[in-house]
Design a protein around this motif. Structure first.
Motif, short mmCIF file in Angstrom:
data_model
loop_
_atom_site.label_atom_id
_atom_site.label_comp_id
_atom_site.label_asym_id
_atom_site.label_seq_id
_atom_site.Cartn_x
_atom_site.Cartn_y
_atom_site.Cartn_z
N LYS A 22 -36.12 -9.56 -99.84
CA LYS A 22 -34.86 -10.26 -99.51
C LYS A 22 -34.41 -11.14 -100.67
CE LYS A 22 -36.45 -11.55 -95.37
NZ LYS A 22 -36.50 -12.15 -94.00
N GLU A 23 -35.37 -11.70 -101.38
CA GLU A 23 -35.02 -12.51 -102.55
C GLU A 23 -34.41 -11.63 -103.64
OE1 GLU A 23 -37.23 -15.49 -105.75
OE2 GLU A 23 -38.18 -15.12 -103.81
N ALA A 24 -34.96 -10.41 -103.79
CA ALA A 24 -34.42 -9.46 -104.77
C ALA A 24 -32.99 -9.09 -104.41
CB ALA A 24 -35.29 -8.21 -104.83
N ALA A 25 -32.74 -8.83 -103.13
CA ALA A 25 -31.39 -8.48 -102.68
C ALA A 25 -30.42 -9.62 -102.96
CB ALA A 25 -31.41 -8.15 -101.19
N ALA A 26 -30.85 -10.85 -102.73
CA ALA A 26 -29.99 -12.01 -102.98
C ALA A 26 -29.69 -12.14 -104.46
CB ALA A 26 -30.66 -13.28 -102.46
N SER A 27 -30.69 -11.88 -105.30
CA SER A 27 -30.51 -11.95 -106.75
C SER A 27 -29.49 -10.91 -107.21
CB SER A 27 -31.85 -11.72 -107.46
OG SER A 27 -31.67 -11.60 -108.85
N SER A 32 -25.40 -11.31 -108.60
CA SER A 32 -25.24 -10.94 -110.02
C SER A 32 -24.17 -9.88 -110.25
CB SER A 32 -26.58 -10.42 -110.57
OG SER A 32 -27.59 -11.41 -110.46
N ILE A 33 -23.73 -9.21 -109.20
CA ILE A 33 -22.73 -8.15 -109.37
C ILE A 33 -21.33 -8.67 -109.04
CG2 ILE A 33 -24.40 -6.32 -108.90
CD1 ILE A 33 -23.24 -6.10 -106.08
N ARG A 34 -20.33 -7.86 -109.37
CA ARG A 34 -18.94 -8.23 -109.09
C ARG A 34 -18.54 -7.73 -107.70
NH1 ARG A 34 -16.08 -4.95 -113.51
NH2 ARG A 34 -17.32 -3.42 -112.38
N ASP A 35 -17.39 -8.19 -107.23
CA ASP A 35 -16.92 -7.77 -105.91
C ASP A 35 -16.63 -6.28 -105.85
OD1 ASP A 35 -17.07 -10.36 -105.04
OD2 ASP A 35 -14.94 -10.80 -105.32
N THR A 36 -16.33 -5.68 -107.01
CA THR A 36 -16.00 -4.24 -107.05
C THR A 36 -17.22 -3.35 -107.20
OG1 THR A 36 -15.59 -4.51 -109.43
CG2 THR A 36 -13.67 -4.61 -107.95
N PRO A 90 -20.73 -3.51 -121.58
CA PRO A 90 -20.76 -4.97 -121.51
C PRO A 90 -20.96 -5.49 -120.08
CG PRO A 90 -19.03 -4.27 -123.00
CD PRO A 90 -19.54 -3.03 -122.33
N VAL A 91 -20.37 -4.80 -119.11
CA VAL A 91 -20.52 -5.22 -117.71
C VAL A 91 -21.96 -4.97 -117.25
CG1 VAL A 91 -19.81 -4.81 -115.33
CG2 VAL A 91 -18.10 -4.84 -117.15
N LEU A 92 -22.50 -3.81 -117.59
CA LEU A 92 -23.88 -3.49 -117.21
C LEU A 92 -24.86 -4.48 -117.84
CD1 LEU A 92 -23.42 0.33 -117.53
CD2 LEU A 92 -24.49 -0.73 -115.54
N LYS A 93 -24.63 -4.82 -119.10
CA LYS A 93 -25.51 -5.79 -119.76
C LYS A 93 -25.37 -7.18 -119.15
CE LYS A 93 -25.80 -3.43 -124.23
NZ LYS A 93 -25.46 -3.47 -125.68
N MET A 94 -24.16 -7.52 -118.74
CA MET A 94 -23.94 -8.81 -118.09
C MET A 94 -24.71 -8.89 -116.77
SD MET A 94 -20.43 -10.31 -116.41
CE MET A 94 -20.54 -9.04 -115.12
N ILE A 95 -24.65 -7.80 -115.97
CA ILE A 95 -25.37 -7.77 -114.69
C ILE A 95 -26.87 -7.86 -114.93
CG2 ILE A 95 -25.92 -6.32 -112.70
CD1 ILE A 95 -23.05 -5.22 -112.85
N GLU A 96 -27.35 -7.12 -115.93
CA GLU A 96 -28.78 -7.17 -116.27
C GLU A 96 -29.21 -8.58 -116.65
OE1 GLU A 96 -32.05 -4.90 -119.12
OE2 GLU A 96 -29.92 -4.78 -119.62
#
Length: 281
Positions: free
Chosen positions: A180-185, A189-193, A213-219
């Motif tokens: 559940k902590e992983a899911a919250a993280s 970390s992701i965008r609404d889309t 750039p978006v993938l790296k930002m999420i990572e």
């Protein structure tokens, strides 16, 4: 010859059945409505000039409604609308009494309870009960939409380090806490889309844009929340991450496999370094 039924009796029966009744002519003007019909659809007996079925529809759909009202069809059509926190179902039945009335009868019911029930069923079929993220079945449906529209996409595979050790030594309740902590993280970390899925076990999947750039930002966002396990605090969250895009591979399966390979390499790097606590555990 049958005597006509008094209007009061008809209204009482409809009220007992919890049915709203409205009659509209071919211009959409409301000719008659009972009490529940007025309550559910917002008709005002004091302002009859404002009572029009077209007021319930968006401007772009009004011509279609008028067209239906003026067709010599005998087939009902249905529509569910949300208004004032309720779900209202309208069943339209064309009426043509030569020389007397032409238009439609609208049978209206409050179907809020039914729609909420259906919404719960739909949500349960699409989400993972433990984490609240979307499930693997919905992923297949969503990704198919991307493929059908030839829409570029990026996939990120994620995996929790040491979850088996945590389950074995601290119990599945603690393992569930980590999931559940992983899911919250991931969710934070992701965008609404973007879409986040629990893919199975301790594996998660993010469906997002093909822009690196978006993938790296999420990572970076996810990894900034990682913690390093130690002998004294082994039950902490640490997520491995790997991504690939549809620009790199032709099929979804190949994109997924490449993301999985990169995630596995990231996991191995972690186990050889900061995560060596888990090595051989």
């Amino acid at each position: 010859m049958h005597n006509s039924i008094p209007t009061e009796i008809v209204n009482t029966v409809l009220s007992e059945l919890k049915i709203g009744l409205t009659l509209i002519d071919t211009t959409g003007k409301v000719i008659y409505f009972n009490h529940l019909g007025g309550e559910l659809l917002g008709w005002d007996p004091n302002l009859p000039e404002n009572n029009s079925i077209l007021s319930c529809h968006k401007n772009e759909s009004k011509p279609k409604v008028l067209d239906k009202l003026n067709q010599p069809a005998t087939i009902e059509w249905h529509r569910v609308i949300k208004t004032q926190g309720r779900c209202i179902e309208n069943a339209y039945s064309p009426i043509n009494i030569p020389g007397q009335f032409t238009g439609a009868m609208i049978i209206t019911k409050d179907v809020t309870e039914r729609e909420l029930y259906l919404e719960r069923i739909k949500k349960n079929s699409e989400t993972d009960p433990l984490t609240g993220l979307f499930n693997r079945n919905l992923f297949q449906e969503v990704i198919q939409g991307y493929i059908n529209e030839s829409k570029p996409f990026g996939l990120a595979m994620l995996d929790i380090s040491g979850l088996k050790y945590i389950n074995d030594h601290f119990g599945h309740e603690e393992g569930d806490r980590i999931l559940k902590e992983a899911a919250a993280s991931i969710r934070s970390s992701i965008r609404d889309t973007d879409f986040a899925f629990r893919f199975g076990g301790d594996e998660f999947l993010i469906l997002t844009t093909a822009k690196e750039p978006v993938l790296k930002m999420i990572e970076a966002r996810i990894k900034s929340q990682n913690k390093i396990p130690t002998e004294h605090t082994p039950a902490v969250l640490n997520i491995s991450f790997g991504y690939a895009t549809s620009f790199e591979e032709k099929s979804m399966e190949a994109v997924l496999a490449l993301a999985d390979q990169r995630m596995y390499r990231d996991k191995q790097t972690f186990y050889l370094g900061a995560g060596k606590f888990f090595k051989g555990k």
